[in-house]
Write an enzyme that holds these catalytic residues in place. Sequence first.
Site, short mmCIF file in Angstrom:
data_model
loop_
_atom_site.label_atom_id
_atom_site.label_comp_id
_atom_site.label_asym_id
_atom_site.label_seq_id
_atom_site.Cartn_x
_atom_site.Cartn_y
_atom_site.Cartn_z
N GLU A 50 3.60 -5.15 -2.31
CA GLU A 50 3.93 -6.67 -2.22
C GLU A 50 3.81 -7.61 -2.66
OE1 GLU A 50 7.04 -6.22 -0.02
OE2 GLU A 50 6.89 -8.48 -1.69
N LEU A 78 4.73 -10.79 -1.85
CA LEU A 78 5.27 -11.91 -0.86
C LEU A 78 4.29 -13.11 -1.59
CD1 LEU A 78 3.39 -11.89 2.12
CD2 LEU A 78 6.00 -10.55 2.35
N PHE A 108 0.57 -22.73 -10.80
CA PHE A 108 -0.58 -21.95 -10.20
C PHE A 108 -1.70 -22.49 -11.60
CE2 PHE A 108 1.49 -18.56 -8.01
CZ PHE A 108 0.89 -18.31 -7.03
N CYS A 126 -5.93 -12.24 -0.31
CA CYS A 126 -5.62 -11.75 -1.41
C CYS A 126 -5.94 -11.90 -2.41
CB CYS A 126 -4.12 -11.74 -1.67
SG CYS A 126 -2.48 -10.91 -0.62
P1 NAD Z 1 -3.09 -7.71 8.00
O1 NAD Z 1 -5.31 -8.21 7.96
O2 NAD Z 1 -2.69 -9.06 8.48
O3 NAD Z 1 -2.47 -6.71 9.01
C1 NAD Z 1 -2.74 -5.63 9.07
C2 NAD Z 1 -2.41 -4.68 10.54
O4 NAD Z 1 -2.08 -3.12 10.15
C3 NAD Z 1 -3.16 -5.03 11.68
O5 NAD Z 1 -2.28 -5.76 12.21
C4 NAD Z 1 -4.24 -3.61 11.68
O6 NAD Z 1 -4.36 -3.90 13.48
C5 NAD Z 1 -3.28 -2.97 11.86
N1 NAD Z 1 -3.54 -1.77 11.62
C6 NAD Z 1 -4.34 -1.16 10.51
N2 NAD Z 1 -4.78 0.14 10.82
C7 NAD Z 1 -3.35 0.62 11.51
C8 NAD Z 1 -3.33 1.44 12.04
N3 NAD Z 1 -3.50 3.31 11.69
N4 NAD Z 1 -1.98 1.97 12.50
C9 NAD Z 1 -0.98 0.83 12.90
N5 NAD Z 1 -1.66 -0.35 13.11
C10 NAD Z 1 -2.84 0.22 12.26
O7 NAD Z 1 -2.99 -7.01 6.29
P2 NAD Z 1 -1.86 -8.20 5.74
O8 NAD Z 1 -2.64 -9.33 5.18
O9 NAD Z 1 -0.40 -7.92 6.33
O10 NAD Z 1 -1.98 -6.93 4.12
C11 NAD Z 1 -1.00 -5.35 4.11
C12 NAD Z 1 -2.37 -5.08 2.97
O11 NAD Z 1 -0.91 -6.34 2.07
C13 NAD Z 1 -3.13 -5.14 2.29
O12 NAD Z 1 -3.66 -4.40 1.44
C14 NAD Z 1 -3.40 -6.67 0.98
O13 NAD Z 1 -3.66 -6.48 0.69
C15 NAD Z 1 -1.39 -6.00 0.99
N6 NAD Z 1 -0.97 -7.47 0.84
C16 NAD Z 1 -1.13 -8.54 1.42
C17 NAD Z 1 -0.54 -9.77 1.31
C18 NAD Z 1 -1.09 -11.02 1.33
O14 NAD Z 1 -0.42 -12.21 1.68
N7 NAD Z 1 -1.10 -11.34 2.81
C19 NAD Z 1 0.77 -10.34 0.34
C20 NAD Z 1 0.90 -8.76 -1.01
C21 NAD Z 1 0.04 -8.09 -0.52
#
Ligand code: NAD
Length: 439
Positions: A151, A153, A252, A263
């Site tokens: 992703e 975003l 950037f 990230c």
């Molecule tokens: P986050 O920590 O905000 O959310 C993760 C969620 O997953 C939490 O709510 C947690 O309770 C839940 N979770 C964990 N294990 C679970 C399970 N077994 N069953 C159900 N729920 C479960 O994380 P995020 O910021 O959304 O990031 C998620 C991924 O996306 C990461 O790998 C991150 O690097 C990637 N990413 C994040 C962004 C960003 O801007 N935040 C952008 C691109 C990619």
Amino acid sequence: MKIAMIGTGYVGLVSGVCFSDFGHDVVCVDKDITKLNQLEKGIAPIYEPGLEELMAKNVAAGRLSFTGDLAHAVTGADAVFIAVGTPTRRGDAHADLTYVMEAAEEIADALTGYAVVVTKSTVPVGTNRQVKQVIQATNPGAEFDVASNPEFLREGAAIDDFMRPDRVVVGFESGRAAKVMNDIYRPLSLRDFPIMSTDLESAEMIKYAANAFLATKITFINEIATLCERVGADVKKVSKGMGLDGRIGSKFLHAGPGYGGSCFPKDTKALARMGQDHAIPMQLTETVIKVNDEVKRRMTDKVVDLCSGSVNGKVIAVLGVTFKPNTDDMRDSPSLTIVPSLVGNGAKIRVVDPHGRREGEELLPGVVWHQDVYEAAADADAIVILTEWNEFRALDLERMAKSMVTPRMADLRNIYNADDVERAGFTAYVCIGRDGFGV
Ligand code: NAD
């Protein structure tokens, strides 16, 4: 299509809501009961512009629901997305895949018919194959394929980024998985947004390479900014002159207090670790990590210089603590380095942030929170602009200067210019990579 989204964080929730807005049936799963309770009441647990409204619309249309019951969500799904966190693992800076692998096991137990298990979390090369092995080992009879769909975003603009992406990257090994993924993203391909099909490994690597490149670009201009200060150049003009070159581009390329967020810090570290694991050191990325740490540390020195060599006993109003505007995310925010360091040097810190308080209160002990920026600045010795929220871009500087004990400003996002600040009555101003005054 029927979609199960595992994890309702910044990525899972936005993706789930947007997929439901495409017309798919989406069930979002989380383990966090507090989050689920909020979601069931129609409250988004994170601050993301437009998210709550889009969530309400799709819940009302019957296409979007939330549950803690993963098996219920996975049963009958065409695709199960893993969107759980992959934070830095303590000790070795590797991406911590515990949550991904736990989710894979739970999904394996719940699979009934054919489904594509799609990893949306940012994961090191080889992880999708590991997910496949975990599912096969847990449920040898399961009928499934894996796909990698990193992703891109940005928090604060997440819905627009998801709905109007520069590209969607999908890695897969089977035609059956490709068809499911094409069906899911058809609303975007029909509008000519590029959907890039590739292999699993390349999809995984694209995400890390993109983030490390962007972190490098930011760090490059931050380093140039430091040199600008020494040689009398203006980094804003340098950025503009560079950015007008089509090969470079202006994004950037804004000097600031160092990159942070959920990230770049963890993904650069994970890429460096991946390089070490494969005996191909990522020398550029390793240097970027080091330089960024130095940039953040240098910010404290700037504020100390602004306060005539000591912040001990000084009242400092910090404007903005989230890692960027339009989000409540505090993960690895530069404020988490700078504010504790000022507190450690004896400063009395007041903080204002439009959405940072809920996350920030626990992370920044020993500070006083204010709602109003003028109230925070009253009788202060200095203000420090750390996050460029829109509400900080057009402050009544005269009013502010008059109310302060010593009107001094550290503008760590370069949102003001020295002449205006001086005209408003400030006696000292420091910024990044440009001349200030009074210091
Ligand atoms: P986050 O920590 O905000 O959310 C993760 C969620 O997953 C939490 O709510 C947690 O309770 C839940 N979770 C964990 N294990 C679970 C399970 N077994 N069953 C159900 N729920 C479960 O994380 P995020 O910021 O959304 O990031 C998620 C991924 O996306 C990461 O790998 C991150 O690097 C990637 N990413 C994040 C962004 C960003 O801007 N935040 C952008 C691109 C990619």
